[in-house]
Design a protein around this motif. Structure first.
Motif, PDB file in Angstrom:
ATOM      1  N   LEU A 181       2.289  -7.925   5.707  1.00  0.00           N
ATOM      2  CA  LEU A 181       1.389  -8.708   6.072  1.00  0.00           C
ATOM      3  C   LEU A 181       0.631  -8.364   7.522  1.00  0.00           C
ATOM      4  O   LEU A 181      -0.595  -8.523   7.655  1.00  0.00           O
ATOM      5  CB  LEU A 181       2.092 -10.214   6.555  1.00  0.00           C
ATOM      6  N   ILE A 182       1.086  -7.402   8.284  1.00  0.00           N
ATOM      7  CA  ILE A 182       0.676  -6.812   9.590  1.00  0.00           C
ATOM      8  C   ILE A 182      -0.086  -5.611   9.051  1.00  0.00           C
ATOM      9  O   ILE A 182      -1.146  -5.326  10.089  1.00  0.00           O
ATOM     10  CB  ILE A 182       1.629  -6.571  10.698  1.00  0.00           C
ATOM     11  N   ASP A 183      -0.263  -5.292   7.979  1.00  0.00           N
ATOM     12  CA  ASP A 183      -1.255  -4.060   7.796  1.00  0.00           C
ATOM     13  C   ASP A 183      -2.593  -4.504   7.317  1.00  0.00           C
ATOM     14  O   ASP A 183      -2.909  -5.273   6.323  1.00  0.00           O
ATOM     15  CB  ASP A 183      -0.720  -3.254   6.207  1.00  0.00           C
ATOM     16  N   GLU A 184      -3.558  -4.122   8.447  1.00  0.00           N
ATOM     17  CA  GLU A 184      -4.768  -4.762   8.192  1.00  0.00           C
ATOM     18  C   GLU A 184      -5.529  -4.184   6.881  1.00  0.00           C
ATOM     19  O   GLU A 184      -6.376  -5.048   6.561  1.00  0.00           O
ATOM     20  CB  GLU A 184      -5.592  -4.373   9.502  1.00  0.00           C
ATOM     21  N   HIS A 185      -5.223  -3.407   6.481  1.00  0.00           N
ATOM     22  CA  HIS A 185      -6.069  -2.699   5.132  1.00  0.00           C
ATOM     23  C   HIS A 185      -5.666  -3.602   3.917  1.00  0.00           C
ATOM     24  O   HIS A 185      -6.322  -3.611   2.918  1.00  0.00           O
ATOM     25  CB  HIS A 185      -5.630  -1.401   4.904  1.00  0.00           C
ATOM     26  N   LEU A 186      -4.645  -4.441   3.909  1.00  0.00           N
ATOM     27  CA  LEU A 186      -4.361  -5.403   2.942  1.00  0.00           C
ATOM     28  C   LEU A 186      -4.911  -6.676   3.004  1.00  0.00           C
ATOM     29  O   LEU A 186      -4.903  -7.513   2.022  1.00  0.00           O
ATOM     30  CB  LEU A 186      -2.992  -5.482   2.976  1.00  0.00           C
ATOM     31  N   THR A 187      -6.032  -6.983   3.963  1.00  0.00           N
ATOM     32  CA  THR A 187      -6.757  -8.207   4.107  1.00  0.00           C
ATOM     33  C   THR A 187      -7.463  -8.438   2.817  1.00  0.00           C
ATOM     34  O   THR A 187      -7.189  -9.801   2.549  1.00  0.00           O
ATOM     35  CB  THR A 187      -7.562  -8.157   5.273  1.00  0.00           C
ATOM     36  N   PRO A 188      -8.059  -7.566   2.143  1.00  0.00           N
ATOM     37  CA  PRO A 188      -8.704  -8.175   0.797  1.00  0.00           C
ATOM     38  C   PRO A 188      -7.781  -8.596  -0.163  1.00  0.00           C
ATOM     39  O   PRO A 188      -8.208  -9.589  -0.883  1.00  0.00           O
ATOM     40  CB  PRO A 188      -9.461  -6.615   0.608  1.00  0.00           C
ATOM     41  N   GLN A 189      -6.770  -7.882  -0.207  1.00  0.00           N
ATOM     42  CA  GLN A 189      -5.633  -8.324  -1.240  1.00  0.00           C
ATOM     43  C   GLN A 189      -5.072  -9.786  -0.716  1.00  0.00           C
ATOM     44  O   GLN A 189      -4.689 -10.351  -1.584  1.00  0.00           O
ATOM     45  CB  GLN A 189      -4.414  -7.322  -1.319  1.00  0.00           C
ATOM     46  N   ILE A 190      -4.938  -9.827   0.242  1.00  0.00           N
ATOM     47  CA  ILE A 190      -4.279 -11.240   0.820  1.00  0.00           C
ATOM     48  C   ILE A 190      -5.237 -12.184   0.577  1.00  0.00           C
ATOM     49  O   ILE A 190      -5.168 -13.348  -0.089  1.00  0.00           O
ATOM     50  CB  ILE A 190      -4.084 -11.131   2.548  1.00  0.00           C
ATOM     51  N   LYS A 191      -6.683 -11.915   0.768  1.00  0.00           N
ATOM     52  CA  LYS A 191      -7.591 -12.903   0.391  1.00  0.00           C
ATOM     53  C   LYS A 191      -7.765 -13.209  -1.046  1.00  0.00           C
ATOM     54  O   LYS A 191      -7.763 -14.535  -1.625  1.00  0.00           O
ATOM     55  CB  LYS A 191      -9.150 -12.525   0.936  1.00  0.00           C
ATOM     56  N   GLU A 192      -7.699 -12.370  -1.996  1.00  0.00           N
ATOM     57  CA  GLU A 192      -7.780 -12.390  -3.530  1.00  0.00           C
ATOM     58  C   GLU A 192      -6.485 -13.399  -3.810  1.00  0.00           C
ATOM     59  O   GLU A 192      -6.741 -14.024  -4.802  1.00  0.00           O
ATOM     60  CB  GLU A 192      -7.797 -11.125  -4.070  1.00  0.00           C
ATOM     61  N   THR A 193      -5.348 -13.000  -2.976  1.00  0.00           N
ATOM     62  CA  THR A 193      -4.075 -13.729  -3.620  1.00  0.00           C
ATOM     63  C   THR A 193      -4.421 -15.227  -3.270  1.00  0.00           C
ATOM     64  O   THR A 193      -4.038 -15.936  -3.996  1.00  0.00           O
ATOM     65  CB  THR A 193      -3.021 -13.209  -2.842  1.00  0.00           C
ATOM     66  N   PHE A 194      -4.712 -15.529  -2.059  1.00  0.00           N
ATOM     67  CA  PHE A 194      -5.341 -16.859  -1.781  1.00  0.00           C
ATOM     68  C   PHE A 194      -6.135 -17.479  -2.517  1.00  0.00           C
ATOM     69  O   PHE A 194      -6.207 -18.716  -3.138  1.00  0.00           O
ATOM     70  CB  PHE A 194      -5.602 -16.833  -0.126  1.00  0.00           C
TER      71      PHE A 194
END
Length: 125
Positions: A98-111
């Motif tokens: 969760l702390i890896d900033e480059h994963l923000t797009p994947q986190i948003k897609e999951t949501f």
């Protein structure tokens, strides 16, 4: 399952995994199934009987797009008489921290898929 025979089910995420398995089992049980997926060409009934296959309606729908969901459920209403069963199975999976900033797009897609998609489909059903 006999009481659900000839009822209409909408299954999201129907082209793979749990969604595909549920779609198949519902069709085998005599339910008319609308399978939603971004890849409807991958949706198929794994039962080779013509009756089960004729009960499956693959529909292209990205559940993260509210208008696409509205249009899809309007099609279900207009062509099949409405939705009796909704199975929300659409999902995505990414590994990482969760702390890896480059994963923000994947986190948003999951949501968007798992929360907003579920909300849009449930509301329309």
């Amino acid at each position: 399952m006999e009481r659900w025979r000839d009822r209409v089910a909408v299954v999201t995420g129907a082209s793979s995994g749990i969604g595909a398995a549920i779609l198949t089992d519902l069709a085998k049980a005599g339910v008319i199934v609308v399978g939603l997926s971004r890849h409807p060409d991958r949706i198929r009934s794994f039962d080779s009987t013509p009756e089960a296959q004729s009960r499956v309606h693959p529909v292209q729908c990205d559940v993260t797009v509210e208008e696409a969901v509205k249009d899809t459920f309007k099609w279900v209403e207009d062509n099949l008489g409405g939705t009796d069963i909704l199975v929300n199975c659409a999902g995505v999976f990414y590994q990482g921290r969760l702390i890896d900033e480059h994963l923000t797009p994947q986190i948003k897609e999951t949501f968007d898929v798992e929360i907003m998609g579920t909300l849009f489909c449930t509301r329309e059903a």
